[in-house]
Design a protein around this motif. Sequence first.
Motif, mmCIF file in Angstrom:
data_model
loop_
_atom_site.group_PDB
_atom_site.id
_atom_site.type_symbol
_atom_site.label_atom_id
_atom_site.label_comp_id
_atom_site.label_asym_id
_atom_site.label_seq_id
_atom_site.Cartn_x
_atom_site.Cartn_y
_atom_site.Cartn_z
ATOM 1 N N ALA A 214 10.482 -1.244 -4.720
ATOM 2 C CA ALA A 214 10.980 -2.582 -4.338
ATOM 3 C C ALA A 214 12.163 -2.978 -5.219
ATOM 4 N N GLU A 215 12.026 -2.719 -6.517
ATOM 5 C CA GLU A 215 13.135 -3.060 -7.441
ATOM 6 C C GLU A 215 14.405 -2.311 -7.043
ATOM 7 N N ARG A 216 14.261 -1.019 -6.756
ATOM 8 C CA ARG A 216 15.438 -0.194 -6.412
ATOM 9 C C ARG A 216 16.084 -0.672 -5.122
ATOM 10 N N ALA A 217 15.251 -1.237 -4.245
ATOM 11 C CA ALA A 217 15.774 -1.733 -2.956
ATOM 12 C C ALA A 217 16.301 -3.160 -3.072
ATOM 13 N N HIS A 218 16.178 -3.745 -4.274
ATOM 14 C CA HIS A 218 16.570 -5.155 -4.498
ATOM 15 C C HIS A 218 15.783 -6.085 -3.574
ATOM 16 N N SER A 219 14.554 -5.670 -3.305
ATOM 17 C CA SER A 219 13.666 -6.449 -2.432
ATOM 18 C C SER A 219 12.881 -7.441 -3.297
ATOM 19 N N VAL A 220 12.606 -8.611 -2.752
ATOM 20 C CA VAL A 220 11.817 -9.612 -3.480
ATOM 21 C C VAL A 220 10.719 -10.165 -2.575
ATOM 22 N N PRO A 221 9.576 -10.558 -3.124
ATOM 23 C CA PRO A 221 9.235 -10.345 -4.533
ATOM 24 C C PRO A 221 8.881 -8.879 -4.815
ATOM 25 N N VAL A 222 8.959 -8.480 -6.064
ATOM 26 C CA VAL A 222 8.448 -7.161 -6.455
ATOM 27 C C VAL A 222 6.949 -7.332 -6.653
ATOM 28 N N GLU A 223 6.169 -6.644 -5.848
ATOM 29 C CA GLU A 223 4.715 -6.862 -5.848
ATOM 30 C C GLU A 223 4.011 -5.711 -6.536
ATOM 31 N N LEU A 224 3.013 -6.019 -7.357
ATOM 32 C CA LEU A 224 2.193 -4.953 -7.944
ATOM 33 C C LEU A 224 0.863 -4.940 -7.195
ATOM 34 N N VAL A 225 0.747 -4.053 -6.236
ATOM 35 C CA VAL A 225 -0.466 -3.971 -5.413
ATOM 36 C C VAL A 225 -1.665 -3.719 -6.325
ATOM 37 N N SER A 226 -2.765 -4.446 -6.053
ATOM 38 C CA SER A 226 -3.926 -4.308 -6.929
ATOM 39 C C SER A 226 -5.206 -4.194 -6.113
ATOM 40 N N GLU A 227 -6.154 -3.453 -6.689
ATOM 41 C CA GLU A 227 -7.454 -3.355 -5.997
ATOM 42 C C GLU A 227 -8.180 -4.695 -6.036
ATOM 43 N N ALA A 228 -7.673 -5.602 -6.870
ATOM 44 C CA ALA A 228 -8.292 -6.946 -6.953
ATOM 45 C C ALA A 228 -7.786 -7.848 -5.827
ATOM 46 N N ASP A 229 -6.717 -7.397 -5.122
ATOM 47 C CA ASP A 229 -6.217 -8.220 -4.003
ATOM 48 C C ASP A 229 -7.301 -8.305 -2.933
ATOM 49 N N GLY A 230 -7.310 -9.388 -2.216
ATOM 50 C CA GLY A 230 -8.279 -9.496 -1.108
ATOM 51 C C GLY A 230 -7.940 -8.505 0.008
ATOM 52 N N PRO A 231 -8.914 -8.215 0.883
ATOM 53 C CA PRO A 231 -8.697 -7.210 1.947
ATOM 54 C C PRO A 231 -7.572 -7.594 2.902
ATOM 55 N N ALA A 248 1.405 0.075 4.319
ATOM 56 C CA ALA A 248 0.846 1.378 4.709
ATOM 57 C C ALA A 248 0.108 2.015 3.527
ATOM 58 N N VAL A 249 0.768 2.064 2.385
ATOM 59 C CA VAL A 249 0.198 2.772 1.243
ATOM 60 C C VAL A 249 -0.997 2.030 0.648
ATOM 61 N N ARG A 250 -1.007 0.698 0.758
ATOM 62 C CA ARG A 250 -2.163 -0.055 0.249
ATOM 63 C C ARG A 250 -3.464 0.451 0.898
ATOM 64 N N PHE A 251 -3.392 0.772 2.197
ATOM 65 C CA PHE A 251 -4.572 1.296 2.911
ATOM 66 C C PHE A 251 -5.012 2.621 2.281
ATOM 67 N N TYR A 252 -4.013 3.455 1.934
ATOM 68 C CA TYR A 252 -4.284 4.773 1.338
ATOM 69 C C TYR A 252 -4.896 4.609 -0.063
ATOM 70 N N PHE A 253 -4.403 3.621 -0.816
ATOM 71 C CA PHE A 253 -4.994 3.320 -2.128
ATOM 72 C C PHE A 253 -6.481 2.976 -1.948
ATOM 73 N N ASP A 254 -6.747 2.097 -0.972
ATOM 74 C CA ASP A 254 -8.138 1.670 -0.729
ATOM 75 C C ASP A 254 -9.004 2.880 -0.373
ATOM 76 N N PHE A 255 -8.463 3.776 0.451
ATOM 77 C CA PHE A 255 -9.231 4.964 0.883
ATOM 78 C C PHE A 255 -9.535 5.866 -0.317
ATOM 79 N N HIS A 256 -8.535 6.109 -1.160
ATOM 80 C CA HIS A 256 -8.750 7.016 -2.295
ATOM 81 C C HIS A 256 -9.752 6.413 -3.278
ATOM 82 N N ARG A 257 -9.659 5.077 -3.432
ATOM 83 C CA ARG A 257 -10.609 4.425 -4.350
ATOM 84 C C ARG A 257 -12.031 4.532 -3.771
ATOM 85 N N LEU A 258 -12.139 4.349 -2.454
ATOM 86 C CA LEU A 258 -13.468 4.394 -1.802
ATOM 87 C C LEU A 258 -14.150 5.741 -2.057
#
Length: 348
Positions: A214-231, A248-258
């Motif tokens: 996100a930073e490299r793309a100059h996109s805002v906000p820069v978000e730090l995806v967390s497993e503490a985020d709600g579903p 897309a990748v947040r789903f993959y994070f959830d799957f790997h954690r599961l």
Amino acid sequence: MVRQKIIMDVDTGIDDSLALLYLLASPEAEIIGIAATAGNVPAKQVAANNLAWLEVCRAPEIEVALGAAEPLAIPLRTTEDTHGPQGIGYAELPTSTRSVSERDAARLWVDLVRAHPGEIVGLCTGPLTNLALALRIEPELPRLLHRLVIMGGAFNHPGNTTPTNEWNVHVDPEAAKEVFDAFSAAPADRRPLVCALDITETIEMKPEHLALLAERAHSVPVELVSEADGPGVRSAASNPIVRYCVDAVRFYFDFHRLYDQGYLAHMHDPFAAAVALDPSLARARPATVDVELTGTITRATTVADWAGMWGREPNADIVIGTDPKEFFERLIGRVGDFARTVYPEGAA
Ligand code: RIB
Ligand code: CA
């Protein structure tokens, strides 16, 4: 710059999506065709996902060809629990106005390699069904390709679908065997480069990588995806490519954690894409690869004979080493710059 012609054969898929973005973001890559193979989700959904990503990326017209509905010999098994109901995690891409090709995936392979003999790198990041069908039409395909890169298999490493087999081979083991057998007579410099779980499970994307993107793309906000985020949390990134990637990748994070692998995502397919563009990213070792088809508990297991015990010539170069940090620098740099260029309006 002479651009590298590439055929992508994918089962998009969250990590297949990142492979597409990586190649679209690489000026030295020229994607001349995308084969939509049934795997993570059905072939029609794979095709729709690629057309949608091409639209989001404001990409030039790239042919997307529909693959076979089923594997060669067994019913299709998909894995929406891994990649989401549509195969792109929580991302909901706008429906594309683009249409799928009139020719099917096997025909796409055959026509393109005949039209560009010795020039094309084939990149397979899904089951090998359509490449096998193409080889049945054109047995000379291994010599007509410049190189083949395959994401698939597991050698000195546990499987991710059964204890010994890897998803892409699991879905269509007959196709995988036909492909490896077909390359048995290929010259050494035409042997498939195989990116198996042994190496791709060392390519661990973490939330910090998405923040750097996100930073490299100059996109805002820069978000730090967390497993503490709600579903139901979804990205609010100003840059659409970043936004859909994060969802897309947040789903993959959830799957790997599961499945107790940590809050991370194995980037199997974009790694294979990076190797397809620059084989020097990987250290490989020749071996003779075959696929178990009749084992009751080992069916679809890929076996590597490293020492010539079977008395057969090597038919693969298996990747045995890489630098994951170098890969992520390339992925974030290329896709981040690409996202900023495509959507300058989304830049802070
Ligand atoms: O086993 C990992 C592979 O299976 C990746 O290509 C992933 O997208 C799935 O197709
Ligand atoms: Ca895939």
